[in-house]
Design a protein around this motif. Sequence first.
Motif, PDB file in Angstrom:
ATOM      1  N   ARG A  11      15.573  -8.397  -2.636  1.00 16.25           N
ATOM      2  CA  ARG A  11      15.343  -8.782  -4.029  1.00 16.25           C
ATOM      3  C   ARG A  11      14.739 -10.189  -4.036  1.00 16.25           C
ATOM      4  N   PRO A  12      14.130 -10.590  -5.146  1.00 16.91           N
ATOM      5  CA  PRO A  12      13.569 -11.947  -5.216  1.00 16.91           C
ATOM      6  C   PRO A  12      14.669 -13.001  -5.018  1.00 16.91           C
ATOM      7  N   ALA A  13      14.336 -14.039  -4.292  1.00 15.76           N
ATOM      8  CA  ALA A  13      15.291 -15.116  -4.026  1.00 15.76           C
ATOM      9  C   ALA A  13      15.581 -15.929  -5.279  1.00 15.76           C
ATOM     10  N   SER A  14      14.622 -15.974  -6.206  1.00 20.96           N
ATOM     11  CA  SER A  14      14.835 -16.714  -7.452  1.00 20.96           C
ATOM     12  C   SER A  14      14.106 -15.999  -8.591  1.00 20.96           C
ATOM     13  N   TYR A  15      14.544 -16.307  -9.796  1.00 23.33           N
ATOM     14  CA  TYR A  15      13.966 -15.703 -10.986  1.00 23.33           C
ATOM     15  C   TYR A  15      13.454 -16.797 -11.908  1.00 23.33           C
ATOM     16  N   LEU A  16      12.417 -16.492 -12.644  1.00 21.53           N
ATOM     17  CA  LEU A  16      11.864 -17.444 -13.603  1.00 21.53           C
ATOM     18  C   LEU A  16      12.361 -17.099 -15.004  1.00 21.53           C
ATOM     19  N   LYS A  17      12.589 -18.100 -15.822  1.00 18.45           N
ATOM     20  CA  LYS A  17      13.028 -17.876 -17.200  1.00 18.45           C
ATOM     21  C   LYS A  17      11.845 -17.608 -18.121  1.00 18.45           C
ATOM     22  N   GLU A  18      10.686 -18.028 -17.694  1.00 22.46           N
ATOM     23  CA  GLU A  18       9.478 -17.893 -18.499  1.00 22.46           C
ATOM     24  C   GLU A  18       8.441 -17.077 -17.725  1.00 22.46           C
ATOM     25  N   LYS A  19       7.431 -16.615 -18.443  1.00 16.89           N
ATOM     26  CA  LYS A  19       6.335 -15.888 -17.812  1.00 16.89           C
ATOM     27  C   LYS A  19       5.591 -16.831 -16.860  1.00 16.89           C
ATOM     28  N   LEU A  20       5.242 -16.314 -15.701  1.00 22.13           N
ATOM     29  CA  LEU A  20       4.455 -17.082 -14.740  1.00 22.13           C
ATOM     30  C   LEU A  20       2.980 -16.924 -15.113  1.00 22.13           C
ATOM     31  N   LYS A  21       2.345 -18.005 -15.439  1.00 19.82           N
ATOM     32  CA  LYS A  21       0.937 -17.972 -15.839  1.00 19.82           C
ATOM     33  C   LYS A  21       0.051 -17.735 -14.631  1.00 19.82           C
ATOM     34  N   LYS A  22      -1.029 -17.020 -14.866  1.00 19.33           N
ATOM     35  CA  LYS A  22      -2.002 -16.728 -13.824  1.00 19.33           C
ATOM     36  C   LYS A  22      -2.676 -18.021 -13.369  1.00 19.33           C
ATOM     37  N   SER A  23      -2.867 -18.136 -12.053  1.00 23.29           N
ATOM     38  CA  SER A  23      -3.569 -19.305 -11.516  1.00 23.29           C
ATOM     39  C   SER A  23      -4.529 -18.850 -10.433  1.00 23.29           C
ATOM     40  N   ALA A  24      -5.381 -19.729  -9.987  1.00 22.16           N
ATOM     41  CA  ALA A  24      -6.394 -19.385  -8.987  1.00 22.16           C
ATOM     42  C   ALA A  24      -5.814 -19.362  -7.575  1.00 22.16           C
ATOM     43  N   GLY A  25      -4.663 -19.925  -7.378  1.00 23.68           N
ATOM     44  CA  GLY A  25      -4.090 -20.034  -6.040  1.00 23.68           C
ATOM     45  C   GLY A  25      -3.316 -18.797  -5.607  1.00 23.68           C
ATOM     46  N   LYS A  26      -2.861 -18.848  -4.371  1.00 19.06           N
ATOM     47  CA  LYS A  26      -2.030 -17.776  -3.830  1.00 19.06           C
ATOM     48  C   LYS A  26      -0.620 -17.891  -4.377  1.00 19.06           C
ATOM     49  N   LEU A  27       0.068 -16.765  -4.402  1.00 14.69           N
ATOM     50  CA  LEU A  27       1.452 -16.740  -4.830  1.00 14.69           C
ATOM     51  C   LEU A  27       2.289 -16.217  -3.673  1.00 14.69           C
ATOM     52  N   THR A  28       3.363 -16.914  -3.354  1.00 11.96           N
ATOM     53  CA  THR A  28       4.266 -16.480  -2.292  1.00 11.96           C
ATOM     54  C   THR A  28       5.587 -16.077  -2.920  1.00 11.96           C
ATOM     55  N   LEU A  29       6.039 -14.897  -2.576  1.00 12.58           N
ATOM     56  CA  LEU A  29       7.294 -14.372  -3.106  1.00 12.58           C
ATOM     57  C   LEU A  29       8.342 -14.416  -2.007  1.00 12.58           C
ATOM     58  N   SER A  30       9.428 -15.109  -2.268  1.00 12.82           N
ATOM     59  CA  SER A  30      10.533 -15.212  -1.324  1.00 12.82           C
ATOM     60  C   SER A  30      11.548 -14.121  -1.633  1.00 12.82           C
ATOM     61  N   LEU A  31      11.978 -13.391  -0.616  1.00  7.46           N
ATOM     62  CA  LEU A  31      12.939 -12.307  -0.791  1.00  7.46           C
ATOM     63  C   LEU A  31      14.209 -12.585  -0.002  1.00  7.46           C
ATOM     64  N   ILE A  32      15.330 -12.063  -0.514  1.00  9.75           N
ATOM     65  CA  ILE A  32      16.593 -12.126   0.214  1.00  9.75           C
ATOM     66  C   ILE A  32      17.183 -10.720   0.301  1.00  9.75           C
ATOM     67  N   LEU A  33      18.025 -10.509   1.284  1.00  8.39           N
ATOM     68  CA  LEU A  33      18.639  -9.210   1.533  1.00  8.39           C
ATOM     69  C   LEU A  33      19.651  -8.865   0.446  1.00  8.39           C
ATOM     70  N   ASN A  34      19.588  -7.640  -0.050  1.00 12.78           N
ATOM     71  CA  ASN A  34      20.593  -7.159  -0.998  1.00 12.78           C
ATOM     72  C   ASN A  34      21.877  -6.831  -0.249  1.00 12.78           C
ATOM     73  N   PRO A  35      23.023  -6.888  -0.919  1.00 12.62           N
ATOM     74  CA  PRO A  35      24.278  -6.521  -0.251  1.00 12.62           C
ATOM     75  C   PRO A  35      24.275  -5.034   0.100  1.00 12.62           C
ATOM     76  N   ASP A  36      24.945  -4.673   1.179  1.00 10.84           N
ATOM     77  CA  ASP A  36      25.049  -3.287   1.616  1.00 10.84           C
ATOM     78  C   ASP A  36      26.343  -2.708   1.053  1.00 10.84           C
ATOM     79  N   ILE A  37      26.252  -2.021  -0.060  1.00  9.83           N
ATOM     80  CA  ILE A  37      27.421  -1.498  -0.759  1.00  9.83           C
ATOM     81  C   ILE A  37      28.177  -0.490   0.100  1.00  9.83           C
TER      82      ILE A  37
END
Length: 128
Positions: A11-37
Amino acid sequence: LIMAAAVADYRPASYLKEKLKKSAGKLTLSLILNPDILKKIDKEVFRVGFAAESQNLIQNAQEKLKGKDLDLIVANDISSEGSGFGSDTNKVVIIGKNAEPRKLPLLPKQEVASEILDQVFEDIKKRK
């Protein structure tokens, strides 16, 4: 207890409270492991898991079976034609703790479910 395959391993490591505006640069998404139920469920319960695999089907499923200390695992060959996601049929291997893997032919998913339940009932009888 028969658990469905995980919706997502990460799942995403962090969440944004607002919409992420489009930009010309690259976007890196950090993920973390979900718990193993399934791994946390009491070992007294007969536990069945699923392994959706695209390579080393039996080996990877057996590792999950042992790693999660499951009673049974159903290995789903998602790379096989007519099998896996978006299909009405499936080709699986049912693997128990102390049994040879049982390969099923390509079957309608309802028949696969019936085969899994038959195996669960047979294994529970052996436990008693």
